[in-house]
Write a protein that holds these residues in place. Sequence first.
Motif, PDB file in Angstrom:
ATOM      1  N   LEU A 154       0.836  -1.189   0.000  1.00 52.39           N
ATOM      2  CA  LEU A 154       0.000   0.000   0.000  1.00 52.39           C
ATOM      3  C   LEU A 154       0.875   1.245   0.000  1.00 52.39           C
ATOM      4  CD1 LEU A 154      -2.712  -0.974   2.649  1.00 52.39           C
ATOM      5  CD2 LEU A 154      -2.884  -1.117   0.151  1.00 52.39           C
ATOM      6  N   GLY A 155       0.371   2.302  -0.625  1.00 49.49           N
ATOM      7  CA  GLY A 155       1.086   3.559  -0.678  1.00 49.49           C
ATOM      8  C   GLY A 155       0.897   4.386   0.577  1.00 49.49           C
ATOM      9  N   ASN A 156       1.625   5.510   0.604  1.00 43.60           N
ATOM     10  CA  ASN A 156       1.595   6.406   1.754  1.00 43.60           C
ATOM     11  C   ASN A 156       1.786   7.828   1.253  1.00 43.60           C
ATOM     12  OD1 ASN A 156       1.997   7.874   4.085  1.00 43.60           O
ATOM     13  ND2 ASN A 156       3.583   6.535   4.915  1.00 43.60           N
ATOM     14  N   PRO A 157       0.714   8.635   1.188  1.00 43.55           N
ATOM     15  CA  PRO A 157       0.829   9.986   0.624  1.00 43.55           C
ATOM     16  C   PRO A 157       1.644  10.944   1.475  1.00 43.55           C
ATOM     17  CG  PRO A 157      -1.368   9.620   1.536  1.00 43.55           C
ATOM     18  CD  PRO A 157      -0.669   8.305   1.571  1.00 43.55           C
ATOM     19  N   ASP A 158       2.030  10.539   2.689  1.00 47.27           N
ATOM     20  CA  ASP A 158       2.801  11.412   3.576  1.00 47.27           C
ATOM     21  C   ASP A 158       4.306  11.182   3.472  1.00 47.27           C
ATOM     22  OD1 ASP A 158       0.443  12.546   4.620  1.00 47.27           O
ATOM     23  OD2 ASP A 158       0.222  10.896   6.039  1.00 47.27           O
ATOM     24  N   LEU A 159       4.752  10.422   2.488  1.00 55.15           N
ATOM     25  CA  LEU A 159       6.178  10.143   2.353  1.00 55.15           C
ATOM     26  C   LEU A 159       6.982  11.399   2.047  1.00 55.15           C
ATOM     27  CD1 LEU A 159       6.210   6.864   0.227  1.00 55.15           C
ATOM     28  CD2 LEU A 159       6.745   7.072   2.656  1.00 55.15           C
ATOM     29  N   LYS A 160       8.206  11.411   2.559  1.00 56.04           N
ATOM     30  CA  LYS A 160       9.179  12.438   2.211  1.00 56.04           C
ATOM     31  C   LYS A 160      10.210  11.834   1.251  1.00 56.04           C
ATOM     32  CE  LYS A 160      10.226  12.966   6.553  1.00 56.04           C
ATOM     33  NZ  LYS A 160      10.878  13.463   7.802  1.00 56.04           N
ATOM     34  N   PRO A 161      10.893  12.654   0.470  1.00 58.19           N
ATOM     35  CA  PRO A 161      11.925  12.093  -0.417  1.00 58.19           C
ATOM     36  C   PRO A 161      13.111  11.568   0.391  1.00 58.19           C
ATOM     37  CG  PRO A 161      11.960  14.487  -0.495  1.00 58.19           C
ATOM     38  CD  PRO A 161      10.743  14.113   0.289  1.00 58.19           C
ATOM     39  N   ILE A 180      22.347   8.215   4.571  1.00 60.80           N
ATOM     40  CA  ILE A 180      21.017   8.296   3.959  1.00 60.80           C
ATOM     41  C   ILE A 180      19.989   8.603   5.039  1.00 60.80           C
ATOM     42  CG2 ILE A 180      19.225   7.022   2.703  1.00 60.80           C
ATOM     43  CD1 ILE A 180      21.450   5.293   1.506  1.00 60.80           C
ATOM     44  N   LYS A 181      19.087   9.532   4.729  1.00 60.13           N
ATOM     45  CA  LYS A 181      17.975   9.852   5.622  1.00 60.13           C
ATOM     46  C   LYS A 181      16.660   9.531   4.920  1.00 60.13           C
ATOM     47  CE  LYS A 181      20.375  13.696   7.911  1.00 60.13           C
ATOM     48  NZ  LYS A 181      20.327  15.153   8.217  1.00 60.13           N
ATOM     49  N   ASP A 182      15.678   9.149   5.704  1.00 59.37           N
ATOM     50  CA  ASP A 182      14.298   8.930   5.225  1.00 59.37           C
ATOM     51  C   ASP A 182      14.224   7.863   4.141  1.00 59.37           C
ATOM     52  OD1 ASP A 182      13.145  10.905   6.925  1.00 59.37           O
ATOM     53  OD2 ASP A 182      13.917  12.453   5.576  1.00 59.37           O
ATOM     54  N   PHE A 183      15.029   6.820   4.275  1.00 64.05           N
ATOM     55  CA  PHE A 183      15.002   5.732   3.302  1.00 64.05           C
ATOM     56  C   PHE A 183      13.602   5.114   3.272  1.00 64.05           C
ATOM     57  CE2 PHE A 183      15.993   1.540   1.552  1.00 64.05           C
ATOM     58  CZ  PHE A 183      16.856   1.892   0.520  1.00 64.05           C
ATOM     59  N   ILE A 184      13.094   4.853   2.067  1.00 62.38           N
ATOM     60  CA  ILE A 184      11.726   4.347   1.904  1.00 62.38           C
ATOM     61  C   ILE A 184      11.761   2.841   1.671  1.00 62.38           C
ATOM     62  CG2 ILE A 184       9.615   4.456   0.516  1.00 62.38           C
ATOM     63  CD1 ILE A 184      10.449   7.326  -0.258  1.00 62.38           C
ATOM     64  N   THR A 185      10.952   2.120   2.409  1.00 58.62           N
ATOM     65  CA  THR A 185      10.784   0.692   2.179  1.00 58.62           C
ATOM     66  C   THR A 185       9.363   0.306   2.548  1.00 58.62           C
ATOM     67  OG1 THR A 185      11.793  -1.482   2.533  1.00 58.62           O
ATOM     68  CG2 THR A 185      11.457  -0.104   4.475  1.00 58.62           C
ATOM     69  N   PHE A 186       8.949  -0.871   2.118  1.00 56.37           N
ATOM     70  CA  PHE A 186       7.614  -1.374   2.448  1.00 56.37           C
ATOM     71  C   PHE A 186       7.717  -2.193   3.733  1.00 56.37           C
ATOM     72  CE2 PHE A 186       6.971  -0.231  -1.934  1.00 56.37           C
ATOM     73  CZ  PHE A 186       5.654   0.194  -1.966  1.00 56.37           C
ATOM     74  N   ALA A 187       7.095  -1.683   4.807  1.00 50.24           N
ATOM     75  CA  ALA A 187       7.137  -2.325   6.119  1.00 50.24           C
ATOM     76  C   ALA A 187       5.824  -3.053   6.377  1.00 50.24           C
ATOM     77  CB  ALA A 187       7.375  -1.273   7.197  1.00 50.24           C
ATOM     78  N   PRO A 188       5.857  -4.228   7.026  1.00 46.90           N
ATOM     79  CA  PRO A 188       4.629  -4.999   7.291  1.00 46.90           C
ATOM     80  C   PRO A 188       3.608  -4.189   8.087  1.00 46.90           C
ATOM     81  CG  PRO A 188       6.580  -6.322   7.736  1.00 46.90           C
ATOM     82  CD  PRO A 188       7.070  -4.927   7.497  1.00 46.90           C
ATOM     83  N   LEU A 189       2.321  -4.377   7.746  1.00 44.90           N
ATOM     84  CA  LEU A 189       1.244  -3.706   8.471  1.00 44.90           C
ATOM     85  C   LEU A 189       0.856  -4.451   9.748  1.00 44.90           C
ATOM     86  CD1 LEU A 189      -1.190  -2.519   5.643  1.00 44.90           C
ATOM     87  CD2 LEU A 189       0.137  -1.096   7.194  1.00 44.90           C
ATOM     88  N   ASN A 190       1.180  -5.745   9.799  1.00 48.83           N
ATOM     89  CA  ASN A 190       0.852  -6.560  10.971  1.00 48.83           C
ATOM     90  C   ASN A 190      -0.645  -6.507  11.302  1.00 48.83           C
ATOM     91  OD1 ASN A 190       3.608  -7.298  11.439  1.00 48.83           O
ATOM     92  ND2 ASN A 190       3.945  -5.288  12.388  1.00 48.83           N
ATOM     93  N   ASP A 191      -1.467  -6.624  10.234  1.00 39.84           N
ATOM     94  CA  ASP A 191      -2.918  -6.604  10.408  1.00 39.84           C
ATOM     95  C   ASP A 191      -3.542  -7.967  10.102  1.00 39.84           C
ATOM     96  OD1 ASP A 191      -2.526  -6.684   7.695  1.00 39.84           O
ATOM     97  OD2 ASP A 191      -3.887  -5.023   7.209  1.00 39.84           O
ATOM     98  N   GLY A 192      -2.737  -9.023  10.135  1.00 37.44           N
ATOM     99  CA  GLY A 192      -3.242 -10.357   9.839  1.00 37.44           C
ATOM    100  C   GLY A 192      -3.211 -10.711   8.372  1.00 37.44           C
ATOM    101  N   THR A 193      -2.755  -9.789   7.519  1.00 38.16           N
ATOM    102  CA  THR A 193      -2.616 -10.040   6.081  1.00 38.16           C
ATOM    103  C   THR A 193      -1.145  -9.891   5.709  1.00 38.16           C
ATOM    104  OG1 THR A 193      -2.817  -7.742   5.310  1.00 38.16           O
ATOM    105  CG2 THR A 193      -4.874  -8.935   5.802  1.00 38.16           C
ATOM    106  N   PRO A 194      -0.774 -10.347   4.501  1.00 36.99           N
ATOM    107  CA  PRO A 194       0.628 -10.185   4.089  1.00 36.99           C
ATOM    108  C   PRO A 194       0.945  -8.787   3.559  1.00 36.99           C
ATOM    109  CG  PRO A 194      -0.591 -11.385   2.408  1.00 36.99           C
ATOM    110  CD  PRO A 194      -1.547 -11.182   3.556  1.00 36.99           C
ATOM    111  N   ARG A 195       0.079  -7.819   3.778  1.00 39.66           N
ATOM    112  CA  ARG A 195       0.274  -6.488   3.215  1.00 39.66           C
ATOM    113  C   ARG A 195       1.361  -5.705   3.965  1.00 39.66           C
ATOM    114  NH1 ARG A 195      -5.429  -3.622   2.901  1.00 39.66           N
ATOM    115  NH2 ARG A 195      -5.376  -4.220   5.094  1.00 39.66           N
ATOM    116  N   SER A 196       2.004  -4.813   3.228  1.00 40.44           N
ATOM    117  CA  SER A 196       2.968  -3.882   3.805  1.00 40.44           C
ATOM    118  C   SER A 196       2.675  -2.490   3.246  1.00 40.44           C
ATOM    119  CB  SER A 196       4.399  -4.302   3.476  1.00 40.44           C
ATOM    120  OG  SER A 196       4.579  -4.387   2.067  1.00 40.44           O
ATOM    121  N   GLN A 197       3.254  -1.462   3.880  1.00 42.41           N
ATOM    122  CA  GLN A 197       3.013  -0.083   3.466  1.00 42.41           C
ATOM    123  C   GLN A 197       4.335   0.663   3.355  1.00 42.41           C
ATOM    124  OE1 GLN A 197       0.828   2.538   6.165  1.00 42.41           O
ATOM    125  NE2 GLN A 197      -0.183   3.506   4.423  1.00 42.41           N
ATOM    126  N   ALA A 198       4.419   1.557   2.372  1.00 40.76           N
ATOM    127  CA  ALA A 198       5.629   2.351   2.179  1.00 40.76           C
ATOM    128  C   ALA A 198       5.814   3.323   3.341  1.00 40.76           C
ATOM    129  CB  ALA A 198       5.551   3.108   0.861  1.00 40.76           C
TER     130      ALA A 198
END
Length: 703
Positions: A503-510, A539-557
């Motif tokens: 899933l995306g995240n509109p609050d990301l910084k570069p 490096i600062k603010d490195f972006i990766t997809f981290a697990p949501l831990n909501d019982g699904t295999p989904r992760s969020q940037a």
Amino acid sequence: MTTTRKVCALSLALAASAGYAADDNLFEDSLWALSPEELGQIRVTSIASGTITPLDKAAAVTTVITAEDIAAMGATDIDEVLETVPGLHVSPSTLAYFPRYYFRGIVSARNPQTLMLVNGIPLRTLVFGNRGHIWGGMPLKAVERIEVIRGPGSALYGADAFAGVINVITKSGKEINGTYTGARAGSFDTQAGWLLHGGVYGDWDIGVSLEYEGTDGFKEIIASDAQTINDNAAGTAVSHAPGSVNLGRDITEVRLEAGFKSFKARLGYQGRNNLQTGPGVIQALDPYGEFRSDRVNADLTYDFSNLADHLSASAQVSYYYGTQDPESNNYLYPKGTVLVFSPGSTASFPDGFIGNPGYKEQNVLTQISSLYSGSKDHRIRLGLGYFWGDVYETTETKNFTPMFTPRPGGLESVADTDEVWLPEKDRTSYFGYIQDEWQFAQNWQLTSGLRYDHYSDFGQTMNPRAALIWATTESFTSKLLYGRAFRAPSFEELFVISNPFSLGNPDLKPETIDTYELAFTHYLSKEVEYSMNFFYYRIKDFITFAPLNDGTPRSQAKNVGRRKGYGTELEVKVNPSDKWTLTANYAYQKSVDEAMDEDVGDAPNHQIYVRSDYWFDPQWALHTQINWVGRQQRPPGDTRPDLDDYATVDAGVRYFQGQQIEASLFVKNIFDRDAKEPGPASALPEDLPLAGRSIYASLQYKF
């Protein structure tokens, strides 16, 4: 005059041609003392500062690979070439084996931290921030040279020139100079052909190239995949593993270049058909899924060479169009899959778990740059530009809901609904930069610059650079370099709302990186030259997809934190005789996750490359090369043993009959080394296999 002095002479002449007076340069020998053969032995680059500079005086740590180097390697794809660059490792991803270009241990799943240019024009997608997952490789017959910056480049090139910059420069009509046709055949049912024509016709410089390749891809075995895990949980047996990785594809590449006086126009087409999904879209083997991609790029440049005294400028507009189209159903999990969410909670997919994402994208970049050389000690470069990009016609057919349950209607289109994998979005940005090359003493030059970028979807960023170059002696050059770079979040990272796994995240910084480098080049004698550099980055603010831990295999940037890295790179070139050249390099890097104080992993800490080119007859050349990739540590949390080091050995012979006929035979991975690159522990515990032994023969004829 020795070769060392002649190298220094070229520094003088090139700088003078770019606007310096003769008595302002680092050395005083004349260019005219160089023979054409000697000129051809000295490498220059324009990627570091925008002006042609001898490699040792460039304002960045830079590698230049020529068309002759490419031929001596026996390379048929750009990935084979880039793997020979010190500090750059090419590793396949789990997404159709899309190549990830890891500079200095900066690793990520999508690899958006590397900027690729073709003739100075960015080749990247807004969707993923990289070159597009439906990549399929890049053939090389139309390539004149490849220039690589190891380190930041945002002060000149803006977004994504973060860990490194790769500029692929194609052949003009003058460089083609005739008509060539050729064919290649080899392992994995590979067939390729090409036709190039070019020349100068009055005021016109016309070049055209057509390349095609079809292959079934190598068939190394993946023993266990993501579906194996599902089978173990559900008591099913539907995985295609053990089974071969699926790497078939058809490639078409067309390029046209036309120059007339101050105008230059280019048009390129990259078609990828029947591109298979490698280990599967989500690492479950899929022998049926295929994608198609069409990429079109065009640019028009006008040079104002005599705009005013000591002032030149160029204006450029470029256009890019790219697609991702499923050609057949893509089985994320195979037929008969049963997903287990918790004891007693399952979902069955007798027809398979199917998802077919697609999109179209276009963008326009306009820019103007100027160079003022009227000052005795300064060359000042200014640039302005505007970018517009649009991702549209995002499509998807799938047979599952956002909660991973079967859709009541089976396989359905969800385009233009909230369930489509990516909403349609656009982005605009504008930028300006200034760069000053200041020769404040005869043997000293300071190149400094600053670029400002403003983006419509996440704001603004400023990126400075500085390069202090000291011609310590006539044969020794020292450099102290600093640069900041940024990486813009991709649309996938910002806006994905209905992807089953990310899933995306509109609050990301570069992301941002600050890099410091100390570099040396020494022409030890006319037979030996070497260069060495040391680097450190944060490096600062490195972006990766981290697990949501909501019982699904989904992760969020997410902007997950900080990394730091350091290392060294050494390059050596030796000419034992007029017929024999040895080229070698070594790289060491250490990249650390600061939060965990552990190695980031998934990239080799050590690499060695050696190539020997021996002309045992005017018509015959023997080429051998060894590529050693050191042990690759696992990322934090991965308890598997580190991935073993491996070495591959290639050898080939080329035959020439004047300039009319060229034939070659190359054997790659001669000793059939069982080499692997890292794969995720959760899906591919035995990692990603590389190709075994292969053999290729080619024949080219010039009319």
